[in-house]
Scaffold this active site. Structure first.
Site, PDB file in Angstrom:
ATOM      1  N   GLU A 224     -16.991 -18.505  -2.201  1.00  0.00           N
ATOM      2  CA  GLU A 224     -16.322 -17.379  -2.845  1.00  0.00           C
ATOM      3  C   GLU A 224     -17.156 -16.833  -4.002  1.00  0.00           C
ATOM      4  O   GLU A 224     -17.233 -15.620  -4.212  1.00  0.00           O
ATOM      5  CB  GLU A 224     -14.936 -17.789  -3.338  1.00  0.00           C
ATOM      6  CG  GLU A 224     -13.943 -18.113  -2.237  1.00  0.00           C
ATOM      7  CD  GLU A 224     -13.436 -16.878  -1.507  1.00  0.00           C
ATOM      8  OE1 GLU A 224     -13.816 -15.751  -1.877  1.00  0.00           O
ATOM      9  OE2 GLU A 224     -12.634 -17.045  -0.561  1.00  0.00           O
ATOM     10  N   ARG A 228     -18.503 -12.921  -3.765  1.00  0.00           N
ATOM     11  CA  ARG A 228     -17.897 -11.996  -4.720  1.00  0.00           C
ATOM     12  C   ARG A 228     -18.817 -11.689  -5.898  1.00  0.00           C
ATOM     13  O   ARG A 228     -19.029 -10.524  -6.243  1.00  0.00           O
ATOM     14  CB  ARG A 228     -16.569 -12.554  -5.236  1.00  0.00           C
ATOM     15  CG  ARG A 228     -15.533 -12.801  -4.153  1.00  0.00           C
ATOM     16  CD  ARG A 228     -14.153 -13.012  -4.736  1.00  0.00           C
ATOM     17  NE  ARG A 228     -13.230 -13.587  -3.761  1.00  0.00           N
ATOM     18  CZ  ARG A 228     -11.909 -13.428  -3.789  1.00  0.00           C
ATOM     19  NH1 ARG A 228     -11.371 -12.690  -4.725  1.00  0.00           N
ATOM     20  NH2 ARG A 228     -11.142 -14.003  -2.892  1.00  0.00           N
ATOM     21  N   ASP A 357     -13.794 -17.290  10.612  1.00  0.00           N
ATOM     22  CA  ASP A 357     -14.007 -15.883  10.946  1.00  0.00           C
ATOM     23  C   ASP A 357     -15.430 -15.362  10.736  1.00  0.00           C
ATOM     24  O   ASP A 357     -16.086 -14.885  11.666  1.00  0.00           O
ATOM     25  CB  ASP A 357     -13.011 -15.006  10.193  1.00  0.00           C
ATOM     26  CG  ASP A 357     -12.958 -15.317   8.694  1.00  0.00           C
ATOM     27  OD1 ASP A 357     -13.615 -16.269   8.247  1.00  0.00           O
ATOM     28  OD2 ASP A 357     -12.237 -14.600   7.975  1.00  0.00           O
ATOM     29  N   GLU A 491      -9.276  -6.071   6.096  1.00  0.00           N
ATOM     30  CA  GLU A 491      -9.922  -6.249   7.399  1.00  0.00           C
ATOM     31  C   GLU A 491      -9.537  -5.186   8.431  1.00  0.00           C
ATOM     32  O   GLU A 491     -10.385  -4.734   9.215  1.00  0.00           O
ATOM     33  CB  GLU A 491      -9.638  -7.647   7.948  1.00  0.00           C
ATOM     34  CG  GLU A 491     -10.377  -8.759   7.227  1.00  0.00           C
ATOM     35  CD  GLU A 491      -9.744  -9.132   5.911  1.00  0.00           C
ATOM     36  OE1 GLU A 491     -10.427  -9.746   5.068  1.00  0.00           O
ATOM     37  OE2 GLU A 491      -8.545  -8.790   5.724  1.00  0.00           O
TER      38      GLU A 491
END
Length: 589
Positions: A224, A228, A357, A491
């Site tokens: 993360e 980010r 994913d 998404e």
């Protein structure tokens, strides 16, 4: 069963010699000697002992300070260390006299390589980024202007109540910190740049330059923090040419490399930014597949811009390792992989949703980012898409909504699809424009439509998870109460953005506009910001009092790009979007 003090199983207390008596005798004599000394001698002795203790403490503290100082030294100036057979840091060794002739022979070749490198597109991309910024013209229609105003409303709320903290709590007018790195500022900066918001971009730049520091004794999630914070700063660097963003990225990148100090090529999931140590998650030694395989775009960009290949080498080694060991189910991988052993967890769920994913996304996007030069990335992606169609791609009844389900424990089919899975509509459609079969576009369009159907509820917002009925006589899609919350994820809109770029079908713009209007109606907080909601099926919404950084970093960005009249902004043959929606340049190798 307790052991008695005299139990022979306790050798500390079971002793047949007279050692205890001897120690007692020594202590008695020492006390007697001390009692016989004068007051002055006693004070002198106590002073001497105190002085010696003080000196010992100073020596220890200097050693600790020296160690901390060494930890803060840039990685290229530290002593070389080896992580997974990769040499990290250290200054180049001085050539030996015996090597001088060899070096002379290589001089011409190195000059030629330097010349080639200066003319290389990757070098030019970095040079362009440091030389001038990418120009954006701002909104070109009323819908785009509305999205810009929404971004500003979110920014205003964050600035009033949470500036410098990670995320805004818009209902309570407060904030929360996850990494303590100003996530909303860094994640949203490139969106402000793309929208032409000079004031907001200047505020973010000033804060990052003067306030953002990674000298914090804090554990952060490696994945993360990379997508980010590092991804946001690298995108800002390539869009503005401001070297400060690159310097900050190098600092953060050096710290995050601690994740690779694991026993295998698979990195640890968590890193302490100050101590530069990595560790497994608290719940075990397994890392999520998506987390370890979705940092490669960011680290490759950092290596190409900084000239230090370490970041790219270590992160790409993860992809190479997984390619080498392979995945079950003809290219589909389980969601967990062990950082200690480097092997997949047996019987793990196979999914295109959470924890897996973006592994599939980055197989394709790494191939694109490297100029389509790494064949096995393309092959692994193509194999995975074929296996997905075979094992996971199904349709509901009675209206034939196509979706991607899961294999629980790698075996049992579950007709469940996360909102996260909607990203694949964009990846499949982009793949169809880059040599993959036409049916990939057909699948993308069908999944994109199913994602639109997920928004068909009283609030018009997308739930976190949807379940599908495969037996005639019931509704196609249903949402369970615990899955009905909405985090304002990007998404579905991301998928429609790609589909509109490649098809020109304006229904995707209409779907995006409808989703935006729902956000405005049900998630907007009048005092500033937007809030996640608890149940998309209830018009009397309950707010979760949280504004995720990806609302500014991705959702509003993809809405803005989707709704624009000019679809040549950030062309997809020149830029690749990370999994967090940050555009980075495409290279020739």
């Amino acid at each position: 069963m307790r052991l008695s003090r005299d139990d022979p199983g306790l050798p500390l207390y079971h002793n047949e010699n007279n050692r205890n008596q001897t120690l007692r005798r020594i202590r008695t004599r020492a006390r007697f000697w001390f009692a016989q000394r004068s007051t002055g001698v006693k004070i002198g002795l106590l002073f001497l002992v105190g002085f010696l203790l003080f000196g010992l403490v100073k020596i220890c503290s200097r050693a600790i300070t020296k160690e901390d100082h060494q930890m803060a030294v840039p990685i290229q100036n530290q002593e070389p260390i080896i992580i997974n057979e990769q040499i990290i840091g250290g200054k180049p060794e001085k050539p030996k006299e015996d090597d001088e002739q060899v070096n002379d022979d290589m001089a011409i070749e190195m000059d030629n390589r330097q010349s080639d490198a200066e003319n290389h597109p990757a070098h030019k991309a970095a040079h362009r980024a440091t030389g001038k910024s990418v120009k954006f013209n701002g909104p070109d229609n009323e819908r785009q202007k509305a999205v810009v105003k929404a971004f500003q409303h979110a920014w205003l709320g964050y600035k009033k109540y949470a500036w410098g903290h990670d995320t805004l709590k818009p209902v309570s007018k407060s904030y929360s910190d996850w990494f303590d790195t100003g996530l909303t500022i860094v994640d949203g900066l490139d969106t402000a740049l793309i929208m032409g918001l000079e004031e907001e971009a200047a505020e973010a730049t000033e804060w990052i330059q003067n306030k953002l520091t990674f000298e914090k004794d804090r554990m952060v999630n490696f994945f993360e923090c990379t997508i980010r914070v590092l991804g946001g700063m690298m995108s800002a660097f390539y869009l503005t040419g401001n070297e400060m963003f690159l310097e900050k990225s190098v600092d953060l990148g050096d710290r995050l490399l601690s994740a690779f100090k694991s026993p295998s090529p698979i990195p640890f999931s968590d890193v302490n930014l100050l101590k530069r140590t990595g560790t497994n998650p608290q719940w075990g030694s397994d890392s999520s597949l998506s987390e370890v395989t979705t940092v490669q775009l960011e680290y490759r960009a950092l290596s190409r811009a900084s000239g230090n290949s370490t970041y790219e080498d270590l992160s790409f080694n993860v992809s190479q390792h997984i390619h080498k060991i392979g995945c079950d189910h003809e290219g589909l991988c389980g969601m967990f992989i062990n950082a200690n052993t480097g092997t997949f967890k047996k019987g793990a769920t196979i999914t295109f949703g959470a924890r897996s994913d973006s592994y599939y996304e980055y197989l394709f996007k790494q191939w694109i980012q490297t100029g389509k030069t790494i064949d096995w990335l393309k092959e692994d992606y193509g194999k995975a898409m074929a296996a997905m169609e075979k094992y996971l791609y199904r349709n509901s009844e009675p209206n034939k909504m196509f979706f991607i389900g899961e294999l629980l424990s790698g075996e049992t089919y579950s007709p469940k699809m996360d909102h996260l899975v909607c990203f694949i509509a964009g990846t499949l459609s982009q793949g169809s424009q880059n040599g993959f079969p036409r049916k990939h576009m057909d699948m993308a369009e069908k999944i994109g439509e199913t994602c639109h159907n997920m928004y068909d509820n009283p609030t018009g917002l997308g739930p976190e998870i949807a379940h599908f009925n495969m037996i005639p006589g019931k509704e196609d899609l249903y949402v369970k109460p615990l899955d009905a919350h909405c985090l304002l994820r990007p998404e579905a809109i991301e998928g429609w953005f790609y589909l509109y770029r490649f098809t020109g079908d304006k229904k995707y713009q209409e779907w995006g506009w409808a989703a935006f209007q729902a956000i405005e109606k049900f998630a907007r907080i009048s005092t500033g910001g937007y809030s996640s909601i608890s149940n998309v099926k209830k018009i009397n919404v309950q707010y979760r009092d949280s504004m995720e950084s990806f609302l500014l970093g991705e959702t509003f960005k993809y809405l803005y790009l989707l709704l624009g009249d000019d679809q040549t902004v950030l062309p997809l043959d020149k830029w690749v979007f990370t999994t967090e929606g940050h555009p980075l340049p495409i290279y020739d190798n």
